[in-house]
Design a protein around this motif. Structure first.
Motif, PDB file in Angstrom:
ATOM      1  N   UNK A 314       0.835  -1.208   0.000  1.00 34.06           N
ATOM      2  CA  UNK A 314       0.000   0.000   0.000  1.00 34.06           C
ATOM      3  C   UNK A 314       0.871   1.260   0.000  1.00 34.06           C
ATOM      4  N   UNK A 315       1.869   1.289   0.832  1.00 34.50           N
ATOM      5  CA  UNK A 315       2.711   2.470   0.952  1.00 34.50           C
ATOM      6  C   UNK A 315       3.529   2.700  -0.323  1.00 34.50           C
ATOM      7  N   UNK A 316       4.053   1.608  -0.875  1.00 28.22           N
ATOM      8  CA  UNK A 316       4.934   1.724  -2.041  1.00 28.22           C
ATOM      9  C   UNK A 316       4.186   2.174  -3.295  1.00 28.22           C
ATOM     10  N   UNK A 317       2.964   1.676  -3.493  1.00 34.08           N
ATOM     11  CA  UNK A 317       2.255   1.972  -4.730  1.00 34.08           C
ATOM     12  C   UNK A 317       1.149   2.995  -4.610  1.00 34.08           C
ATOM     13  N   UNK A 318       1.001   3.590  -3.443  1.00 35.99           N
ATOM     14  CA  UNK A 318      -0.148   4.464  -3.171  1.00 35.99           C
ATOM     15  C   UNK A 318      -0.232   5.667  -4.111  1.00 35.99           C
ATOM     16  N   UNK A 319       0.852   6.426  -4.217  1.00 35.01           N
ATOM     17  CA  UNK A 319       0.823   7.660  -5.013  1.00 35.01           C
ATOM     18  C   UNK A 319       0.553   7.364  -6.487  1.00 35.01           C
ATOM     19  N   UNK A 320       1.116   6.274  -7.006  1.00 30.97           N
ATOM     20  CA  UNK A 320       0.876   5.909  -8.405  1.00 30.97           C
ATOM     21  C   UNK A 320      -0.577   5.519  -8.648  1.00 30.97           C
TER      22      UNK A 320
END
Length: 334
Positions: A314-320
């Motif tokens: 969740x944290x790694x792909x959130x902004x994308x």
């Protein structure tokens, strides 16, 4: 074998093709095949082609009547041939059920790959369960070719598509007496009028940067302009191809794929609270709320080792994955 007469609504077909309604294109092709097969059945029953003088003639043609056939893609209106004495009966309505899925899948594969004599032979043999003449298949192929090609090669510069979705699915294909897996690339777009449209499809042996680039180049050669946003999964080769082929276009990680990646890592039992909070994150209306709800989810489960991997994804792909928040609210649900 007599020359086959095709009863096809060309205006309706043209409209379907130009609007990229792939269901309508496939349905039109299936109707064409079934109608012509029934006509062939009547020829064989009569022992005479249309307007042919024959001492072997059993009866005479008496036009057609409309009858609906319900298939997995919906109801099809067919023109069923009849004879004067009423003894002729088509086998289509008895046999279609066992080959419904094979018939539809074959038609879809034709739309993707283009029409071939082998494919038409397969379709009709699935339908009638017997070998058919090469002349019959050749005639069908000639009529199906324009339906498929006009749709697959239609220009894409007649309107602007600001949002484009791309994805790949894998299918099993029999090739050279072997069953192999192939990737089907699919591009779908939303027009400026919020209308969803299939832009194109392509088949390749693998899913990598080179094959995705070739697919995008094909779409661009038909007039596709760089969209505002391209949505896809996180396949690295796909991301690279999007960045290379669509300069100035934003990329969004597919919301559906992303949530699935997260859900797959959490326990199936006793995870209802996590699922509810995750859903709330992506239902937020403002950028401030979506980040707030995400932070609350991260804080709530940060000490629970069962959710460590899910929180990392969740944290790694959130902004994308929340790039859609940069666009008008009315378009986000699409």
């Amino acid at each position: 074998m007599t020359h086959l007469q095709f009863n096809l609504d060309m205006d309706l077909l043209k409209e379907s093709v130009m609007n990229s309604n792939i269901d309508a294109v496939v349905r039109s092709a299936i109707v064409l095949v079934l109608n012509e097969f029934m006509e062939k059945e009547r020829d064989d029953f009569l022992n005479a082609a249309a307007y042919e003088r024959s001492a072997e003639r059993r009866d005479y043609r008496n036009g057609f009547y409309d009858r609906e056939l319900t298939m997995s893609i919906g109801k099809l209106k067919l023109k069923v041939p009849r004879t004067r004495n009423g003894e002729f009966s088509t086998s289509v309505f008895e046999k279609y059920a066992r080959c419904d899925q094979a018939l539809v899948l074959s038609m879809l594969e034709m739309v993707i790959n283009g029409v071939s004599t082998r494919k038409v032979t397969h379709i009709v043999e699935q339908l009638c369960g017997e070998s058919i003449s090469k002349s019959f298949v050749s005639s069908l192929t000639q009529k199906l070719d324009p339906i498929v090609n006009d749709w697959a090669k239609r220009p894409l510069n007649v309107m602007y598509f600001p949002y484009v979705f791309v994805d790949a699915m894998y299918i099993k294909v029999r090739e050279h007496h072997r069953v192999v897996s192939k990737a089907v690339y699919i591009a779908t777009a939303i027009s400026e009028k919020n209308k969803r449209e299939i832009l194109g499809l392509s088949v390749d042996h693998v899913e990598n940067y080179e094959s995705w680039s070739q697919f995008f180049q094909q779409l661009k050669s038909r007039g596709l302009q760089s969209p505002n946003l391209v949505i896809s999964d996180a396949h690295l080769g796909l991301q690279k191809a999007i960045q290379r082929e669509f300069i100035g276009t934003s990329w969004q990680r597919c919301n559906v794929h992303f949530k699935r990646n997260i859900i797959e890592t959490i326990p199936k039992k006793d995870s209802e609270e996590f699922r509810v909070m995750l859903k709330r994150v992506f239902e937020a209306v403002t950028i401030e709320d979506i980040r707030k709800f995400k932070d609350e989810l991260m804080t709530r489960f940060s000490e629970d080792n069962k959710y460590e991997k899910a929180l990392g994804i969740l944290d790694e792909g959130f902004e994308d994955t929340i790039q859609y928040m940069n666009f008008p609210e009315k378009i986000r649900s699409h």
